[in-house]
Design a protein around this motif. Sequence first.
Motif, mmCIF file in Angstrom:
data_model
loop_
_atom_site.group_PDB
_atom_site.id
_atom_site.type_symbol
_atom_site.label_atom_id
_atom_site.label_comp_id
_atom_site.label_asym_id
_atom_site.label_seq_id
_atom_site.Cartn_x
_atom_site.Cartn_y
_atom_site.Cartn_z
ATOM 1 N N THR A 158 45.315 33.227 27.225
ATOM 2 C CA THR A 158 45.381 34.271 28.092
ATOM 3 C C THR A 158 44.067 34.226 29.566
ATOM 4 O OG1 THR A 158 46.782 35.418 27.510
ATOM 5 C CG2 THR A 158 45.754 36.231 29.172
ATOM 6 N N PRO A 159 44.336 34.065 30.998
ATOM 7 C CA PRO A 159 43.421 33.601 31.847
ATOM 8 C C PRO A 159 42.549 34.818 31.416
ATOM 9 C CG PRO A 159 45.252 32.428 32.670
ATOM 10 C CD PRO A 159 45.810 33.132 31.143
ATOM 11 N N ASN A 160 41.009 34.503 31.296
ATOM 12 C CA ASN A 160 40.351 35.768 31.678
ATOM 13 C C ASN A 160 40.836 36.649 30.679
ATOM 14 O OD1 ASN A 160 38.289 37.229 33.348
ATOM 15 N ND2 ASN A 160 39.168 38.774 33.920
ATOM 16 N N SER A 161 40.647 36.169 29.493
ATOM 17 C CA SER A 161 40.835 36.886 28.088
ATOM 18 C C SER A 161 39.555 36.402 27.473
ATOM 19 C CB SER A 161 42.268 35.946 27.151
ATOM 20 O OG SER A 161 41.695 35.035 26.967
ATOM 21 N N VAL A 162 39.330 37.239 26.390
ATOM 22 C CA VAL A 162 38.029 37.156 25.547
ATOM 23 C C VAL A 162 37.942 36.127 24.388
ATOM 24 C CG1 VAL A 162 37.763 39.216 26.971
ATOM 25 C CG2 VAL A 162 37.993 39.227 24.715
ATOM 26 N N MET A 180 46.756 47.722 29.626
ATOM 27 C CA MET A 180 46.465 48.143 28.513
ATOM 28 C C MET A 180 45.064 47.107 28.064
ATOM 29 S SD MET A 180 47.826 45.368 25.514
ATOM 30 C CE MET A 180 47.236 43.737 26.330
ATOM 31 N N TYR A 181 44.113 47.900 27.553
ATOM 32 C CA TYR A 181 42.540 47.565 27.629
ATOM 33 C C TYR A 181 42.322 47.052 26.138
ATOM 34 C CZ TYR A 181 41.740 51.213 31.704
ATOM 35 O OH TYR A 181 42.165 52.034 32.858
ATOM 36 N N TRP A 182 41.093 46.328 26.135
ATOM 37 C CA TRP A 182 40.716 45.268 24.802
ATOM 38 C C TRP A 182 39.429 44.546 25.106
ATOM 39 C CZ3 TRP A 182 44.454 43.020 28.707
ATOM 40 C CH2 TRP A 182 43.894 42.033 28.823
ATOM 41 N N GLY A 183 39.803 44.483 23.464
ATOM 42 C CA GLY A 183 38.167 42.951 24.053
ATOM 43 C C GLY A 183 36.695 44.041 23.135
ATOM 44 N N SER A 184 36.176 42.633 23.315
ATOM 45 C CA SER A 184 34.781 42.590 22.009
ATOM 46 C C SER A 184 33.577 41.830 22.837
ATOM 47 C CB SER A 184 35.239 42.558 20.775
ATOM 48 O OG SER A 184 34.121 42.493 18.818
ATOM 49 N N TRP A 185 32.485 41.629 21.880
ATOM 50 C CA TRP A 185 31.190 40.985 21.962
ATOM 51 C C TRP A 185 31.135 41.192 23.494
ATOM 52 C CZ3 TRP A 185 29.681 40.317 17.561
ATOM 53 C CH2 TRP A 185 29.905 39.555 16.642
ATOM 54 N N ALA A 187 32.611 42.096 26.082
ATOM 55 C CA ALA A 187 33.251 41.929 26.806
ATOM 56 C C ALA A 187 34.641 42.479 26.591
ATOM 57 C CB ALA A 187 33.544 40.556 27.284
ATOM 58 N N GLY A 188 35.734 43.438 28.694
ATOM 59 C CA GLY A 188 36.491 44.286 27.984
ATOM 60 C C GLY A 188 37.514 43.807 28.926
ATOM 61 N N ARG A 189 38.660 43.941 29.329
ATOM 62 C CA ARG A 189 39.583 43.489 29.768
ATOM 63 C C ARG A 189 40.872 44.729 29.991
ATOM 64 N NH1 ARG A 189 35.985 40.579 30.202
ATOM 65 N NH2 ARG A 189 36.172 38.222 30.303
ATOM 66 N N TRP A 190 41.326 44.443 30.846
ATOM 67 C CA TRP A 190 42.221 45.919 31.402
ATOM 68 C C TRP A 190 43.962 44.255 32.066
ATOM 69 C CZ3 TRP A 190 43.864 46.990 36.111
ATOM 70 C CH2 TRP A 190 43.535 46.705 36.999
ATOM 71 N N VAL A 191 44.824 44.817 31.874
ATOM 72 C CA VAL A 191 46.162 44.585 32.461
ATOM 73 C C VAL A 191 46.606 45.592 32.095
ATOM 74 C CG1 VAL A 191 47.255 43.941 30.415
ATOM 75 C CG2 VAL A 191 47.137 42.742 32.814
ATOM 76 N N LYS A 192 47.682 45.814 33.493
ATOM 77 C CA LYS A 192 48.659 46.210 33.733
ATOM 78 C C LYS A 192 50.006 45.541 32.731
ATOM 79 C CE LYS A 192 48.370 47.722 38.786
ATOM 80 N NZ LYS A 192 49.019 48.095 39.564
ATOM 81 N N LEU A 193 50.982 46.642 32.855
ATOM 82 C CA LEU A 193 52.225 45.935 31.721
ATOM 83 C C LEU A 193 52.980 46.680 32.469
ATOM 84 C CD1 LEU A 193 51.309 48.077 27.806
ATOM 85 C CD2 LEU A 193 51.241 45.215 28.729
ATOM 86 N N GLU A 203 47.203 40.010 36.859
ATOM 87 C CA GLU A 203 46.983 39.466 36.605
ATOM 88 C C GLU A 203 45.942 40.187 35.418
ATOM 89 O OE1 GLU A 203 43.291 39.503 40.536
ATOM 90 O OE2 GLU A 203 44.172 37.892 39.648
ATOM 91 N N VAL A 204 44.774 39.530 34.706
ATOM 92 C CA VAL A 204 43.631 40.330 33.431
ATOM 93 C C VAL A 204 42.815 40.282 34.614
ATOM 94 C CG1 VAL A 204 42.406 39.900 31.368
ATOM 95 C CG2 VAL A 204 44.769 39.389 31.352
ATOM 96 N N HIS A 205 42.304 41.657 34.565
ATOM 97 C CA HIS A 205 40.664 42.307 35.341
ATOM 98 C C HIS A 205 39.511 42.086 34.084
ATOM 99 C CE1 HIS A 205 43.180 43.778 38.792
ATOM 100 N NE2 HIS A 205 44.305 43.217 37.925
ATOM 101 N N THR A 206 38.731 42.793 34.897
ATOM 102 C CA THR A 206 37.110 42.622 33.652
ATOM 103 C C THR A 206 37.199 43.657 33.522
ATOM 104 O OG1 THR A 206 35.787 39.811 33.890
ATOM 105 C CG2 THR A 206 35.102 42.187 34.206
ATOM 106 N N LEU A 207 37.256 44.281 32.889
ATOM 107 C CA LEU A 207 36.215 46.065 32.788
ATOM 108 C C LEU A 207 35.037 46.272 32.886
ATOM 109 C CD1 LEU A 207 37.241 49.013 31.997
ATOM 110 C CD2 LEU A 207 36.528 48.432 29.811
ATOM 111 N N GLU A 208 34.374 46.461 33.983
ATOM 112 C CA GLU A 208 32.877 46.875 34.837
ATOM 113 C C GLU A 208 32.807 48.722 33.490
ATOM 114 O OE1 GLU A 208 31.608 44.459 35.203
ATOM 115 O OE2 GLU A 208 32.717 43.011 36.166
#
Length: 322
Positions: A158-162, A180-185, A187-193, A203-208
């Motif tokens: 998935t583009p911009n996955s972790v 939906m939020y997820w991540g580890s190491w 690096a976090g990500r979020w995307v609309k469902l 698109e998948v966004h970076t969680l800051e």
Amino acid sequence: MTLKLKNTLSMALGLSVCAAAMAEPAQYRGNPIVTDMFTADPSPLAHDDTLYIYTGHDIQNETDRFFKMHDWYAFSTTNMVDYQKHGPLLSVDDFEWAQGDAFASHVTERDGKFYWYVSIRHKDIRVHEGFAIGVAVSDSPTGPFRDAIGGPLITDETPNSVVLNIDPAVYVDDDGQAYMYWGSWNAGRWVKLKDNMVELEGEVHTLEAHNFFEAPFIHKRGDTYYLTYASHYPSTTEYSTSDSVTGPWTYRGVINDLLPKSETNHQGIVEFKGNWYFIYHNAQLPGGGVYRRSVCVDKLEYDADGLIKKVVRTETSVPRIE
């Protein structure tokens, strides 16, 4: 009154007091709340005056290293003391495209259906660590659940996955938009469902978020969104706040300190019958440890400014409610 009669009356009174004490319902559950198996990575859901806590299941022995997990359970309560065990309700075998490692999950309800988002290792796609996020669905909070789409929502491709696609958490905002939020190491990500809860929208966004390591979880109180997550490794639980579900996030600090014997710190937060609860795991059962954890429940409290107070971990858990 004779001595014999006094003794008889005394014994009768004692038995009466003991019977009354035995009839008195327990006021506390005790932590951990589950003692006949090892449980981890809790996900709470309040529905129809019942609290459901969905958990992973540690089956590792005391000497081997790494997590050994194949299925997920649920535990339900109406009073925070008496729990009913359900499961296993879902396993890796329910996803034909998966090969193992039933890691952290999250359950949410929408329009009468219950969606269970899970972290599992993919059979074929392994660009990085090979983990993917799938989703199962049911008409009931206790199943039966089935793979909703026959494939993963998120993979290493998935583009911009972790690097490690685990720890999904889904939040449906007041306007009906699901995230939906997820991540580890770190690096976090979020995307609309989409409204159907089983397709990505955009698109998948970076969680800051400051000090983010893994285990994102969103809840809202009043007009404030709270993003809690594990920080560093071994992990504490820290949090940030925002006036938007997508940030920007203002760092607020540590709310759950390092756990003895457990390097992971994975939380869920829920309001149930007017009370806020912090649900997490420790490793305090006999034989517990890094890979043999146990779910606990304690109070979550806020100060006058709406900031979360440091969690006070207890051996009693929380008091009975009706």
